[in-house]
Motif scaffolding. Structure first.
Motif, PDB file in Angstrom:
ATOM      1  N   ASP A 104       0.847  -1.190   0.000  1.00 14.84           N
ATOM      2  CA  ASP A 104       0.000   0.000   0.000  1.00 14.84           C
ATOM      3  C   ASP A 104       0.880   1.238   0.000  1.00 14.84           C
ATOM      4  O   ASP A 104       1.926   1.267   0.670  1.00 14.84           O
ATOM      5  N   ARG A 105       0.449   2.265  -0.712  1.00 16.77           N
ATOM      6  CA  ARG A 105       1.153   3.551  -0.703  1.00 16.77           C
ATOM      7  C   ARG A 105       0.215   4.637  -0.184  1.00 16.77           C
ATOM      8  O   ARG A 105      -0.953   4.706  -0.576  1.00 16.77           O
ATOM      9  N   TYR A 106       0.737   5.465   0.712  1.00 17.33           N
ATOM     10  CA  TYR A 106      -0.005   6.596   1.248  1.00 17.33           C
ATOM     11  C   TYR A 106       0.813   7.870   1.028  1.00 17.33           C
ATOM     12  O   TYR A 106       2.009   7.896   1.302  1.00 17.33           O
ATOM     13  N   ASP A 107       0.152   8.920   0.549  1.00 19.95           N
ATOM     14  CA  ASP A 107       0.821  10.191   0.303  1.00 19.95           C
ATOM     15  C   ASP A 107       0.597  11.147   1.470  1.00 19.95           C
ATOM     16  O   ASP A 107      -0.538  11.280   1.960  1.00 19.95           O
ATOM     17  N   LEU A 108       1.650  11.809   1.922  1.00 19.55           N
ATOM     18  CA  LEU A 108       1.571  12.843   2.943  1.00 19.55           C
ATOM     19  C   LEU A 108       2.274  14.093   2.411  1.00 19.55           C
ATOM     20  O   LEU A 108       3.402  14.411   2.796  1.00 19.55           O
ATOM     21  N   PRO A 109       1.619  14.822   1.500  1.00 16.74           N
ATOM     22  CA  PRO A 109       2.270  15.987   0.894  1.00 16.74           C
ATOM     23  C   PRO A 109       2.616  17.068   1.906  1.00 16.74           C
ATOM     24  O   PRO A 109       3.551  17.850   1.677  1.00 16.74           O
ATOM     25  N   ASN A 110       1.894  17.120   3.027  1.00 14.43           N
ATOM     26  CA  ASN A 110       2.215  18.117   4.055  1.00 14.43           C
ATOM     27  C   ASN A 110       3.596  17.879   4.646  1.00 14.43           C
ATOM     28  O   ASN A 110       4.237  18.805   5.150  1.00 14.43           O
ATOM     29  N   LEU A 111       4.076  16.634   4.591  1.00 12.92           N
ATOM     30  CA  LEU A 111       5.419  16.289   5.085  1.00 12.92           C
ATOM     31  C   LEU A 111       6.403  16.040   3.945  1.00 12.92           C
ATOM     32  O   LEU A 111       7.537  15.626   4.202  1.00 12.92           O
ATOM     33  N   HIS A 112       5.956  16.253   2.686  1.00 15.08           N
ATOM     34  CA  HIS A 112       6.777  15.921   1.514  1.00 15.08           C
ATOM     35  C   HIS A 112       7.188  14.450   1.567  1.00 15.08           C
ATOM     36  O   HIS A 112       8.342  14.095   1.299  1.00 15.08           O
ATOM     37  N   ALA A 113       6.224  13.601   1.903  1.00 14.62           N
ATOM     38  CA  ALA A 113       6.558  12.213   2.212  1.00 14.62           C
ATOM     39  C   ALA A 113       5.578  11.228   1.589  1.00 14.62           C
ATOM     40  O   ALA A 113       4.421  11.559   1.289  1.00 14.62           O
ATOM     41  N   LEU A 114       6.062  10.019   1.401  1.00 19.21           N
ATOM     42  CA  LEU A 114       5.257   8.864   1.030  1.00 19.21           C
ATOM     43  C   LEU A 114       5.475   7.783   2.078  1.00 19.21           C
ATOM     44  O   LEU A 114       6.568   7.660   2.634  1.00 19.21           O
ATOM     45  N   ASN A 115       4.440   6.990   2.322  1.00 18.33           N
ATOM     46  CA  ASN A 115       4.607   5.853   3.225  1.00 18.33           C
ATOM     47  C   ASN A 115       4.107   4.591   2.542  1.00 18.33           C
ATOM     48  O   ASN A 115       3.023   4.575   1.948  1.00 18.33           O
ATOM     49  N   PHE A 116       4.929   3.547   2.595  1.00 14.65           N
ATOM     50  CA  PHE A 116       4.581   2.262   2.006  1.00 14.65           C
ATOM     51  C   PHE A 116       4.433   1.221   3.112  1.00 14.65           C
ATOM     52  O   PHE A 116       5.258   1.179   4.036  1.00 14.65           O
TER      53      PHE A 116
END
Length: 615
Positions: free
Chosen positions: A564-576
């Motif tokens: 699964d991929r989750y985007d966190l643009p507020n942190l300039h980050a992606l989480n897998f």
């Protein structure tokens, strides 16, 4: 501000940390996290051997600081009670008596569900049914019982299994009187707790850009200055090593999470609403955190004995590594048939590549061939296997040698997460051996007495606790289905001749780690891998480049797994989240990197065509 310091990120952390935090500067609350999923299994083994079911290292730290904490009015909150909070509280009281101190000691129970019929509890990750009787079963409690203990006058609060963030949320509820509906303030405290729960990981420890961290060898532990609205500032004591930056805080925020919705017993914290600001050297402000009502379930961490395991590791050197690994296995399985074991795991790990690309000879260098067998029969997994490996020593590949002599099998535990209705779990709070009545525990408001400033030295913490303020940790709970908060919109991809977007325009073929930071870890049988960059422009490129498919190409071990991929643009980050990479959890995992700690660094070593303008 309520200054909450951390002095332990795991069972085995630096023993001098409590003294460093108490003596290094003003604090109001000293906390420490001793429990992980694996720790509960370790404590269960200790208890079976007649040893304490709690973490005795907590007492070693406490002996150094208890007198000073009493003198300054510093509260102490710890989950070191493990499987025996009452026994740990009694040991604290005994320590205080030996030191000649008058200390009110509270402990929290109700998390232990091992005596309850959990039936064939479904696995939260896989849906399978519990196949064996639990050795341990503990629900993750929240911060409200801790707040009740502090409100009743406790100087030291010892808990069993609570969420890691509850060690900060509980004192926050106590000081500021947050009600269950104060979702945003509670969510802010959960985020603050998540940042400092792992000790030095928030102050430069295990940081991808470690070259930026000064004096890492003397890294200071973190503390948060928690405000009444749930916002906070992450910092550390002056004069200590390490670094508190937007980067180090981002790295820890991404550690062991899944969805941006981070559910816990007190609140669902929205990690996609977090705002970070570098306020000054070693000061990062966290604000803007939104919260939602918690789910009506609690996570329960079950451990049971899964069988026996044994591992043998052989070293392969020089040319034709893969062919040597094949020969080694053929020799071993000719003596003990592979199919005779319930599970077999083979891992070939290159250590050095002596021939740079392009190679003109077969793969050369050094590699480890690690073979793990698992079986309900201890004899089958024991010396019958390890001796068979040694027997091949003069009839195997050239250069054969192993890393350990033949050994017996050892039992392993299986981690099994499940859910129970929150209403069926009753937290209980005890103060100096007497249980608080239900009225005190169920009170919806907790108000700290007016602070006299002792915990913060001459600086104080300011006035009485607030009343209404308006309106762990996740630990694997499923996200509730509620209306989303709109995340910040990422910027459009760069355009023009300097973009280099996957081949368009000038680009440099280099390691992802040139601009990408990463932190990875375990959550049961799953692995989490968070990656981030420093600028909005870099994130626009990263979010388009690092798809799930590309991640699988860069990390071959994930190729056949659900990701699964989750985007966190507020942190300039992606989480897998990589499902099933760690099998049945750390205790049962046969991988060399059983906790996926190095998965992020493996990804950063992968190469990509990065736009020159972003480097």
């Amino acid at each position: 501000m309520l200054r909450i310091a951390n002095c332990s990120g795991f069972y085995g952390d630096r023993l001098s940390a409590a003294r460093e935090m108490v003596e290094g500067g003003p604090i109001d609350v000293l906390t420490g996290d001793w429990l992980a999923e694996l720790t509960m299994l370790i404590l269960a083994g200790n208890r079976l051997k007649g040893r304490p079911g709690y973490a005795p290292t907590f007492l070693a730290q406490l002996e150094q600081v208890l007198g000073t904490c009493v003198e300054r009015g510093i509260k102490i909150v710890s989950n070191a009670g493990g499987l025996d909070p009452a026994g740990c509280a009694a040991a604290v009281a005994g320590l205080a008596g030996r030191l000649g101190l008058r200390v009110k000691v509270a402990h929290v129970t109700g998390d232990d569900l091992s005596g309850r019929d959990l039936g064939d509890a479904p696995n939260l990750d896989t849906g399978e049914r519990l196949p064996s009787a639990p050795l341990t079963a503990n629900a993750y409690l929240g911060g409200r019982p801790i707040a009740a203990a502090l409100s009743a006058g406790a100087d030291v609060v010892v808990t069993g299994r609570v969420t890691d963030a509850a060690l900060v949320t509980g004192p926050g509820i106590w000081r500021y009187g947050w009600r269950p509906g104060d979702h945003d303030a509670l969510a802010g405290s959960v985020v603050a707790g998540h940042v400092i729960e792992c000790g030095c990981q928030a102050t430069g420890g295990n940081y991808a850009f470690f070259g930026e961290v000064p004096d890492l060898a003397h890294c200071g532990f973190p503390l948060v200055e928690l405000a009444s609205d749930g916002s906070s500032v992450v910092t550390k004591h002056p004069g200590t090593g390490g670094l508190v930056s937007v980067g180090t805080v981002t790295a820890q925020l991404l550690y062991e999470i899944a969805s941006p919705r981070y559910p816990g017993p007190d609140v669902v914290a929205r990690f996609d609403t977090i705002e970070l600001e570098q306020q000054g050297p070693d000061r990062v402000r966290i604000s803007g955190v939104r919260g939602e009502a918690p789910p009506d379930t609690l996570k329960v961490a079950i451990n049971y004995v899964g069988g026996y395991r044994n591992t043998m590791t052989m070293v392969l050197t020089g040319l034709e590594i893969e062919a040597k690994a094949r020969i080694a296995q053929e020799a071993i399985w000719s003596r003990v048939p592979r199919e005779s074991f319930e599970q077999v795991h083979v891992e070939l790990t290159p250590l050095a590549d002596a021939v740079p690309p392009p190679r003109t000879v077969p793969l050369s260098g050094t590699a480890l061939l690690r073979i793990t067998v698992m079986d309900p029969d201890r004899k089958r997994a024991g010396r019958a296997f390890s001796s068979a490996v040694v027997e091949t020593g003069l009839a195997s590949y050239p250069g054969f040698y192993g890393l350990a002599p033949p050994g017996d099998a050892s039992p392993y535990g299986v981690y099994w997460p499940t859910l129970v209705p929150a209403g069926t779990v009753r937290p209980r709070v005890w103060l100096d051996g007497q249980e608080l009545d239900g009225q005190e525990l169920d009170d919806r408001r907790f108000t700290a007495p007016e602070h006299d400033g002792r915990g913060s030295g001459e600086h104080g913490s300011g006035g009485p606790a607030a009343g209404d303020q308006g309106c762990d940790g996740r630990e694997g709970l499923p996200a509730p289905r509620v209306a989303p908060v709109a995340p910040p919109v990422p910027p459009a991809p760069l355009e023009g001749p300097e973009t280099g977007q996957d081949g368009d325009g000038p680009a440099v073929r280099t390691a992802l780690g040139a601009i990408v930071g990463a932190r990875s870890g375990d959550k049961g049988g799953n692995a989490n891998l968070g990656v981030w960059v420093r600028t909005a422009e870099q994130f626009a490129w990263l979010s388009g480049h690092l798809t799930v498919e590309r991640l699988k190409e860069l990390l071959p071990a994930t190729a056949g797994l659900e990701v699964d991929r989750y985007d966190l643009p507020n942190l300039h980050a992606l989480n897998f989240v990589v499902h099933g990479l760690l099998g049945r959890g750390v205790a049962a995992g046969p991988r060399l990197d059983a906790q996926a700690k190095a998965l992020g660094e493996e990804l950063r070593a992968g190469h990509a065509d990065i736009p020159r303008a972003l480097l």
